[in-house]
Design an enzyme around this catalytic site. Structure first.
Site, PDB file in Angstrom:
ATOM      1  N   GLU A 128       0.826  -1.215   0.000  1.00 40.87           N
ATOM      2  CA  GLU A 128       0.000   0.000   0.000  1.00 40.87           C
ATOM      3  C   GLU A 128       0.860   1.265   0.000  1.00 40.87           C
ATOM      4  O   GLU A 128       0.505   2.281  -0.603  1.00 40.87           O
ATOM      5  CB  GLU A 128      -0.900  -0.041   1.244  1.00 40.87           C
ATOM      6  CG  GLU A 128      -1.601   1.228   1.613  1.00 40.87           C
ATOM      7  CD  GLU A 128      -2.985   1.326   1.020  1.00 40.87           C
ATOM      8  OE1 GLU A 128      -3.070   1.469  -0.208  1.00 40.87           O
ATOM      9  OE2 GLU A 128      -3.950   1.266   1.784  1.00 40.87           O
ATOM     10  N   THR A 181      -4.185   9.179  -3.070  1.00 38.03           N
ATOM     11  CA  THR A 181      -4.118   9.297  -1.604  1.00 38.03           C
ATOM     12  C   THR A 181      -2.933  10.157  -1.200  1.00 38.03           C
ATOM     13  O   THR A 181      -3.020  10.993  -0.295  1.00 38.03           O
ATOM     14  CB  THR A 181      -4.011   7.899  -0.968  1.00 38.03           C
ATOM     15  OG1 THR A 181      -5.184   7.166  -1.321  1.00 38.03           O
ATOM     16  CG2 THR A 181      -3.905   7.968   0.540  1.00 38.03           C
TER      17      THR A 181
HETATM   18  N1  LIG Z   1      -6.785   6.939   5.980  1.00 37.06           N
HETATM   19  C1  LIG Z   1      -6.322   7.114   4.638  1.00 37.06           C
HETATM   20  C2  LIG Z   1      -7.082   6.189   3.751  1.00 37.06           C
HETATM   21  C3  LIG Z   1      -6.750   6.306   2.307  1.00 37.06           C
HETATM   22  O1  LIG Z   1      -7.599   5.439   1.578  1.00 37.06           O
HETATM   23  C4  LIG Z   1      -6.520   8.563   4.233  1.00 37.06           C
HETATM   24  O2  LIG Z   1      -7.629   9.067   4.400  1.00 37.06           O
HETATM   25  O3  LIG Z   1      -5.587   9.175   3.730  1.00 37.06           O
END
Ligand SMILES: N[C@@H](CCO)C(=O)O
Length: 307
Positions: A128, A181
């Site tokens: 990831e 992200t």
């Molecule tokens: N917690 C992470 C999840 C990304 O899918 C964010 O919000 O950046």
């Protein structure tokens, strides 16, 4: 066993009140992956989809996770990984973590399950990281073990699968305007107000208590994000119109799925979830932005073996 085919589900991370510490698994969409042992200790990636994702294993989320396992376990063989992505990359429903979790689960099965759940999450997070530039488990944990997962802490990884009321459904609209992200994390301020932190702690605790007691009123009141949503909403066309439409159609709560652009709503019962789908569709149907809407029960299993 030399080959395995798995389905790895999409996930909603954060679930409004739990940035980086809460995630849930969906029944649909998901990635289908075939992982096959090969004689040399290397990784070959084949993408059946048309997303043009990297096939260099070092640059590919599944490839990187697989390489880490080969290195750590000193395997003298490797894996051919064929990926058919059902989840659009950059959609906010855990596209990269589905591929990373799917391959780790599949390899663990091919090796006769030497890896614990926590070790599988560790390797999936390594994969990831290639896409997000951060180690967070709120997508990979629910993708691997299903249900709704709370990540209590990261050093060391401490997670808990929370009971999910049977009537809980999710409706998710995915605008096809990818948001990385990595980029959506860079817009976030590193400091928060004490008053906001207090409210978010209350909401997270309330949401967890609501799940344990199947108290839908408490779940609904707790599905509020005062920390992250106000900073990321601007990245999603008509975010507040979608949210309002979902709530007016009877959703328990609505917010940004992961880092967006998907927007989710949690609902009590399938008919509410379908009504929310209709309401979200009305907001987006004339905007000229391609999108899809999925209605799904919470997936309590996570990655599953197909063949
Ligand atoms: N917690 C992470 C999840 C990304 O899918 C964010 O919000 O950046």
């Amino acid at each position: 066993m030399d080959q395995i085919k798995v389905f790895s589900p999409g996930t909603i991370a954060n679930v409004s009140c739990g940035f980086d510490v809460l995630g849930l698994a969906l029944e649909t969409p998901g990635d289908v992956m075939v992982v096959k042992k090969i004689d040399a200790p290397l990784v070959q990636i084949i993408h059946l989809d048309a997303y043009n994702l990297p096939t260099d294993p070092e640059q590919n989320v599944a490839g990187k996770a697989a390489l880490a396992i080969i290195d750590d376990l000193k395997l003298d063989y490797g894996f051919e990984i064929t990926i058919d992505k059902g989840i659009h990359p950059g959609s906010g429903i855990g596209s990269s973590s589905a591929s990373a979790s799917g391959v780790v689960f599949a390899i663990n099965q091919l090796l006769d399950t030497p890896l614990s759940e926590a070790q599988q999450m560790h390797y999936a997070m390594i994969g990831e990281y290639v896409a997000s530039g951060s180690y967070h488990a709120d997508n990979v944990a629910p993708a691997l073990i299903g249900g709704i997962v709370l990540i209590r802490g990261y050093g060391p990884l401490d997670y808990l699968k929370i009971p999910v009321p049977n009537e809980l459904w999710a409706t998710v609209i995915t605008p096809k305007i990818p948001i990385r992200t990595f980029d959506a994390r860079r817009v976030l301020k590193s400091k928060v107000l004490l008053t906001d932190a207090i409210q978010q702690c209350g909401n997270l605790a309330g949401f967890i208590a609501g799940l344990y007691t199947a108290n839908f009123g408490l779940i609904s009141r707790s599905l509020v994000d005062v920390l992250i949503e106000p900073q990321r909403a601007v990245l999603i066309p008509e975010f507040y119109a979608l949210k309002q439409a979902a709530l007016e159609a009877g959703a328990l709560g609505s917010g940004i799925s992961g880092s967006g652009p998907s927007v989710f709503a949690l609902c009590q019962g399938e008919s509410k979830a379908i009504a929310v789908k209709t309401a979200l569709n009305e907001v987006y149907q004339d905007l000229g932005i391609p999108y899809e809407i999925n209605v799904s029960k919470i997936n309590n299993q996570g990655v599953k073996i197909l063949e």
